[in-house]
Design a protein around this motif. Structure first.
Motif, mmCIF file in Angstrom:
data_model
loop_
_atom_site.group_PDB
_atom_site.id
_atom_site.type_symbol
_atom_site.label_atom_id
_atom_site.label_comp_id
_atom_site.label_asym_id
_atom_site.label_seq_id
_atom_site.Cartn_x
_atom_site.Cartn_y
_atom_site.Cartn_z
ATOM 1 N N ASP A 240 -108.980 60.353 -19.000
ATOM 2 C CA ASP A 240 -109.932 61.957 -18.170
ATOM 3 C C ASP A 240 -109.471 62.915 -18.138
ATOM 4 O O ASP A 240 -108.234 62.705 -18.076
ATOM 5 C CB ASP A 240 -110.437 60.828 -17.171
ATOM 6 C CG ASP A 240 -110.191 60.538 -16.935
ATOM 7 O OD1 ASP A 240 -108.980 61.437 -15.896
ATOM 8 O OD2 ASP A 240 -110.147 59.139 -15.696
ATOM 9 N N ASP A 241 -109.671 63.831 -18.191
ATOM 10 C CA ASP A 241 -109.154 65.004 -17.653
ATOM 11 C C ASP A 241 -108.504 64.731 -16.230
ATOM 12 O O ASP A 241 -107.467 65.326 -15.776
ATOM 13 C CB ASP A 241 -110.490 66.325 -17.358
ATOM 14 C CG ASP A 241 -111.002 67.108 -18.791
ATOM 15 O OD1 ASP A 241 -110.314 65.718 -19.721
ATOM 16 O OD2 ASP A 241 -111.387 67.409 -18.667
ATOM 17 N N ASP A 242 -108.996 64.295 -15.297
ATOM 18 C CA ASP A 242 -108.377 64.376 -14.008
ATOM 19 C C ASP A 242 -107.435 63.514 -14.111
ATOM 20 O O ASP A 242 -106.252 63.430 -13.267
ATOM 21 C CB ASP A 242 -109.314 63.270 -13.615
ATOM 22 C CG ASP A 242 -110.621 64.323 -12.656
ATOM 23 O OD1 ASP A 242 -110.263 65.884 -12.914
ATOM 24 O OD2 ASP A 242 -111.641 63.787 -12.186
ATOM 25 N N ALA A 243 -106.677 62.286 -15.117
ATOM 26 C CA ALA A 243 -105.808 61.816 -15.458
ATOM 27 C C ALA A 243 -105.007 62.587 -16.105
ATOM 28 O O ALA A 243 -103.618 62.445 -15.257
ATOM 29 C CB ALA A 243 -105.602 59.928 -16.309
ATOM 30 N N VAL A 244 -105.212 62.944 -16.463
ATOM 31 C CA VAL A 244 -104.207 64.790 -17.512
ATOM 32 C C VAL A 244 -103.825 65.563 -15.947
ATOM 33 O O VAL A 244 -102.227 65.441 -15.871
ATOM 34 C CB VAL A 244 -104.947 65.303 -18.384
ATOM 35 C CG1 VAL A 244 -103.884 66.475 -18.455
ATOM 36 C CG2 VAL A 244 -105.213 64.135 -19.106
ATOM 37 N N ARG A 245 -104.468 65.703 -15.200
ATOM 38 C CA ARG A 245 -104.088 66.820 -14.591
ATOM 39 C C ARG A 245 -103.838 65.967 -12.992
ATOM 40 O O ARG A 245 -102.629 66.815 -12.678
ATOM 41 C CB ARG A 245 -105.536 67.545 -13.516
ATOM 42 C CG ARG A 245 -105.954 68.300 -15.118
ATOM 43 C CD ARG A 245 -107.399 69.132 -13.762
ATOM 44 N NE ARG A 245 -108.606 70.040 -15.042
ATOM 45 C CZ ARG A 245 -109.388 69.721 -15.361
ATOM 46 N NH1 ARG A 245 -110.036 68.149 -14.655
ATOM 47 N NH2 ARG A 245 -109.865 70.206 -15.796
ATOM 48 N N ALA A 246 -103.352 65.162 -12.782
ATOM 49 C CA ALA A 246 -102.250 64.468 -11.950
ATOM 50 C C ALA A 246 -101.189 63.831 -12.827
ATOM 51 O O ALA A 246 -100.129 63.311 -11.793
ATOM 52 C CB ALA A 246 -103.395 62.834 -11.421
ATOM 53 N N SER A 247 -100.814 63.921 -13.652
ATOM 54 C CA SER A 247 -99.702 63.441 -14.529
ATOM 55 C C SER A 247 -98.690 64.522 -14.104
ATOM 56 O O SER A 247 -99.183 65.949 -13.936
ATOM 57 C CB SER A 247 -100.321 63.391 -16.399
ATOM 58 O OG SER A 247 -100.155 64.496 -16.213
ATOM 59 N N ALA A 248 -97.483 64.288 -14.099
ATOM 60 C CA ALA A 248 -96.003 64.129 -13.596
ATOM 61 C C ALA A 248 -95.889 65.915 -15.036
ATOM 62 O O ALA A 248 -95.941 66.446 -14.615
ATOM 63 C CB ALA A 248 -95.029 63.642 -13.660
ATOM 64 N N GLY A 249 -96.537 65.113 -16.331
ATOM 65 C CA GLY A 249 -96.087 66.749 -17.162
ATOM 66 C C GLY A 249 -96.877 67.248 -17.034
ATOM 67 O O GLY A 249 -95.973 68.740 -17.565
ATOM 68 N N TYR A 250 -97.863 67.229 -17.519
ATOM 69 C CA TYR A 250 -98.953 68.394 -16.705
ATOM 70 C C TYR A 250 -98.743 69.504 -15.417
ATOM 71 O O TYR A 250 -98.631 70.615 -16.069
ATOM 72 C CB TYR A 250 -99.797 67.221 -16.235
ATOM 73 C CG TYR A 250 -101.569 68.728 -15.982
ATOM 74 C CD1 TYR A 250 -102.191 69.473 -17.541
ATOM 75 C CD2 TYR A 250 -101.728 69.625 -14.785
ATOM 76 C CE1 TYR A 250 -103.477 70.558 -17.137
ATOM 77 C CE2 TYR A 250 -103.038 70.456 -14.414
ATOM 78 C CZ TYR A 250 -103.588 70.092 -15.569
ATOM 79 O OH TYR A 250 -104.213 71.409 -15.009
ATOM 80 N N ASN A 251 -98.103 68.413 -14.325
ATOM 81 C CA ASN A 251 -98.166 69.561 -13.193
ATOM 82 C C ASN A 251 -96.401 70.131 -13.280
ATOM 83 O O ASN A 251 -96.244 71.338 -13.236
ATOM 84 C CB ASN A 251 -97.787 68.973 -12.314
ATOM 85 C CG ASN A 251 -99.293 68.416 -11.751
ATOM 86 O OD1 ASN A 251 -99.845 69.677 -11.063
ATOM 87 N ND2 ASN A 251 -99.579 67.391 -11.562
ATOM 88 N N ARG A 252 -95.094 69.254 -14.922
ATOM 89 C CA ARG A 252 -94.166 70.124 -14.799
ATOM 90 C C ARG A 252 -94.402 71.119 -15.416
ATOM 91 O O ARG A 252 -93.359 72.366 -15.282
ATOM 92 C CB ARG A 252 -92.798 69.056 -15.678
ATOM 93 C CG ARG A 252 -91.736 69.446 -15.043
ATOM 94 C CD ARG A 252 -90.980 68.098 -15.117
ATOM 95 N NE ARG A 252 -91.347 67.517 -16.175
ATOM 96 C CZ ARG A 252 -91.837 65.848 -16.402
ATOM 97 N NH1 ARG A 252 -91.295 66.005 -15.126
ATOM 98 N NH2 ARG A 252 -92.255 65.409 -17.052
#
Length: 349
Positions: A269-281
């Motif tokens: 889900d979108d929230d899980a993606v936004r919390a991921s290290a890759g997304y934020n990096r």
């Protein structure tokens, strides 16, 4: 024509015994029977283990320095049907062979007996005619996973600037890679390197810029060379696309949307993606942490977002070893994600 660099007590000489074993486990870099790391480059060393080459070195010097002067040989596949069975009583697997290294006899993989091997020497030999004619220069070569994969890269031209106030140069390379365990076909493709950050991006793999031969067929070096020579038009189109992306403005909201779509897969889900290290990096690299991210061609542009993704998968993504990350960025999931990013951002044009 090359300087050997090893980590040892005195930082000279070959590695032996436990020291070599510890480094193999830490970095997963192949070593030959003499204890030399099987990697060479004109640009930089790999964890202090590779050979630093002088430009203009001969193909033979590259083969020796990169540890690619051994042969991949074939052997029978035999098996025991019970514990302690004598060798002469073992069964034999028909239509299969084990490939192994000629220097240290280490097994590489069990493959079909019709498997067409491209020898390590042949990978560098592929570039000989071009190098002799001054058409390119070999830049790196190496052996991965103890000899299961090997590759070489050569610079095809000095590179092209995107324009802008700062020099943002992209250099075209030819990458030839293959395997001795069935994990890779023999492939010659154009790849590009952005010099400010050393990011690598393969041009579209379904274009003329990629020539692929399975191990069921004999690799035809001349056909692969012709394909690379004819792909100059593809590089021109790639640079035109890069310049267009450098003109496309991507604000923070757009970058978040692109990055979400990049990492969103399956049931995540979108929230899980936004919390991921890759997304934020990726967003951090795009926002100013990335090398060259503040150049006018990259700052808040489509080109900048694409390079944030490539830097992430080339240099920052978590992996069991540096070797695994490089293999992923060249042939595996990292390469797939960079291609996905290219598709996403070019849809903005």
């Amino acid at each position: 024509m090359y300087n050997v660099r090893h980590r040892s007590q005195s930082d000279t000489g070959n590695l032996t015994g436990n020291a070599q074993g510890e480094l193999e486990m830490a970095h997963q870099i192949a070593f030959n029977s003499a204890g030399s790391a099987q990697y060479a480059s004109t640009e930089r060393e790999w964890h202090g283990l590779g050979q630093l080459m002088v430009r203009g070195a001969t193909v033979e010097e590259w083969q020796q320095a990169a540890g690619m002067d051994y042969q991949v040989q074939r052997g029978y596949v035999r098996f025991a049907t019970e514990r302690g069975q004598a060798a002469e009583d073992m069964g034999r697997m028909e239509e299969k062979v084990v490939l192994f290294r000629s220097d240290d006899k280490k097994p590489l993989g069990v493959v079909s007996d019709s498997y067409k091997v491209v020898q390590p020497k042949e990978v560098l030999e592929f570039f000989r005619d071009w190098a002799d004619q001054g058409g390119l220069s070999i830049e790196s070569a190496g052996v991965l996973f103890n000899g299961k994969r090997y590759f070489a890269t050569a610079k095809l031209a000095d590179g092209v600037d995107l324009g802008g106030k700062n020099r943002d140069r992209v250099v075209p390379y030819a990458l030839l890679s293959t395997s001795a365990d069935g994990s890779l076909a023999t492939e010659c493709r154009w790849t590009t390197v952005r010099t400010v950050c050393n990011n690598t991006l393969t041009m579209a793999r379904n274009s003329a810029a990629c020539h692929r031969t399975t191990h069921r067929s004999k690799f035809q070096a001349n056909e692969a060379r012709k394909a690379v020579e004819l792909a100059h038009a593809d590089f021109g189109a790639f640079m035109e696309m890069a310049r267009d992306l450098a003109m496309i403005k991507v604000n923070a909201e757009m970058a978040q949307d692109l990055t979400l779509r990049l990492f969103k897969a399956g049931k995540k889900d979108d929230d899980a993606v936004r919390a991921s290290a890759g997304y934020n990096r990726v967003l951090g690299l795009f926002g100013g942490d990335g090398k060259g991210s503040l150049l006018d061609t990259a700052f808040e542009t489509g080109w900048g977002w694409l390079n944030a993704v490539t830097e992430n998968f080339d240099q920052h993504v978590r992996s069991q070893s540096e070797e695994n990350r490089i293999a992923s960025a060249m042939w595996g999931q990292g390469d797939d994600m960079k291609q996905k990013a290219l598709d996403l951002v070019t849809a903005l044009l």
